[in-house]
Enzyme design. Structure first.
Site, short mmCIF file in Angstrom:
data_model
loop_
_atom_site.label_atom_id
_atom_site.label_comp_id
_atom_site.label_asym_id
_atom_site.label_seq_id
_atom_site.Cartn_x
_atom_site.Cartn_y
_atom_site.Cartn_z
CD GLN A 87 -2.90 1.08 2.39
OE1 GLN A 87 -2.87 0.13 3.18
NE2 GLN A 87 -3.78 2.04 2.48
CB SER A 89 4.06 4.27 2.85
OG SER A 89 4.46 4.71 4.12
NE ARG A 154 1.46 7.87 9.70
CZ ARG A 154 1.69 6.57 9.54
NH1 ARG A 154 1.69 6.03 8.34
NH2 ARG A 154 1.93 5.82 10.59
CG ASN A 176 -14.53 -15.03 2.34
OD1 ASN A 176 -15.60 -15.37 2.82
ND2 ASN A 176 -13.65 -14.32 3.03
NE ARG A 181 -14.82 -6.79 3.39
CZ ARG A 181 -14.88 -6.45 4.67
NH1 ARG A 181 -15.88 -5.71 5.11
NH2 ARG A 181 -13.94 -6.83 5.51
#
Length: 216
Positions: A87, A89, A154, A176, A181
């Site tokens: 991800q 950062s 941040r 799943n 979701r």
């Protein structure tokens, strides 16, 4: 400040024909029915095992996806344990820099919640959100200007901040993921992102995901 819509891109997936033939070869080991393999048997075999709930076979194939969404939604995505994640950062990304356009980017709240901006009440909520995003950007830039590092500044960034996350799951884990979701009880913005992904999976991997419905 920039406002964008969420998006999803499949960035690593084998050819569909290779996937279905691989899964059939593996699955037939369980039944010792390899002799029944033909040029047209793979999809029929996979459809039958999925109907019987024999989903462990499809764990032998995975798909990697890049999702652009807000950071709040990634907190839900990473709760799926059987996956790998990378991800963007906020510790190291300095949004004051030119490569970020010297601005923060946020994911549009109106999309997931289907705001009607012609409705006075919904427009007021949207404008309040927009104001909060602008204030967060100002506070972030102020802290950076005062010498704060990105990992300090941040702290004032919002959940709506745009982030990119790369997700790899096997096909059973993706089933799943969509089961949970895309459900009507999922968070509206989570469902928005999941539905975008599901549409891609249904198109490119129909035998594995054709039984899922996209729910608004």
């Amino acid at each position: 400040m920039k406002i964008i819509k969420p998006s999803v891109e499949i960035i690593d997936m084998d050819d569909y024909d290779n996937i279905v033939k691989k899964i059939e070869r593996i699955g037939r080991v369980c039944y010792k029915s390899e002799g029944n393999i033909t040029d047209e048997s793979a999809e029929r075999f996979i459809s039958n095992i999925l109907k019987r709930g024999h989903e462990s076979v499809i764990e032998h194939e995975s798909v990697t996806v890049r999702m652009i969404c807000d950071r709040g939604i990634t907190h839900e995505i990473v709760r799926h344990r059987i996956a790998s994640y990378s991800q963007e950062s906020t510790r190291y990304c300095n949004y004051v820099n030119d490569k970020f356009g010297s601005e923060i980017t946020v994911i549009d709240l109106a999309g997931g919640f289907s705001y009607d901006l012609n409705n006075e009440s919904e427009r007021a909520r949207y404008e309040a959100w927009t104001e909060a995003m602008e204030n967060a950007e100002k506070s972030y830039f102020k802290m950076i200007g005062l010498g704060a590092t990105p990992q300090e500044a941040r702290a004032v960034l919002p959940n709506s901040l745009k982030t990119e996350i790369v997700v790899t799951m096997n096909l059973r884990a993706w089933r799943n993921f969509f089961r949970l979701r895309c459900d009507s009880h999922a968070h509206p913005q989570m469902r928005e992102v999941a539905n975008i992904a599901l549409a891609e999976f249904k198109q490119r991997l129909p035998i594995f995901f054709g039984d899922f419905e996209i729910q608004k």
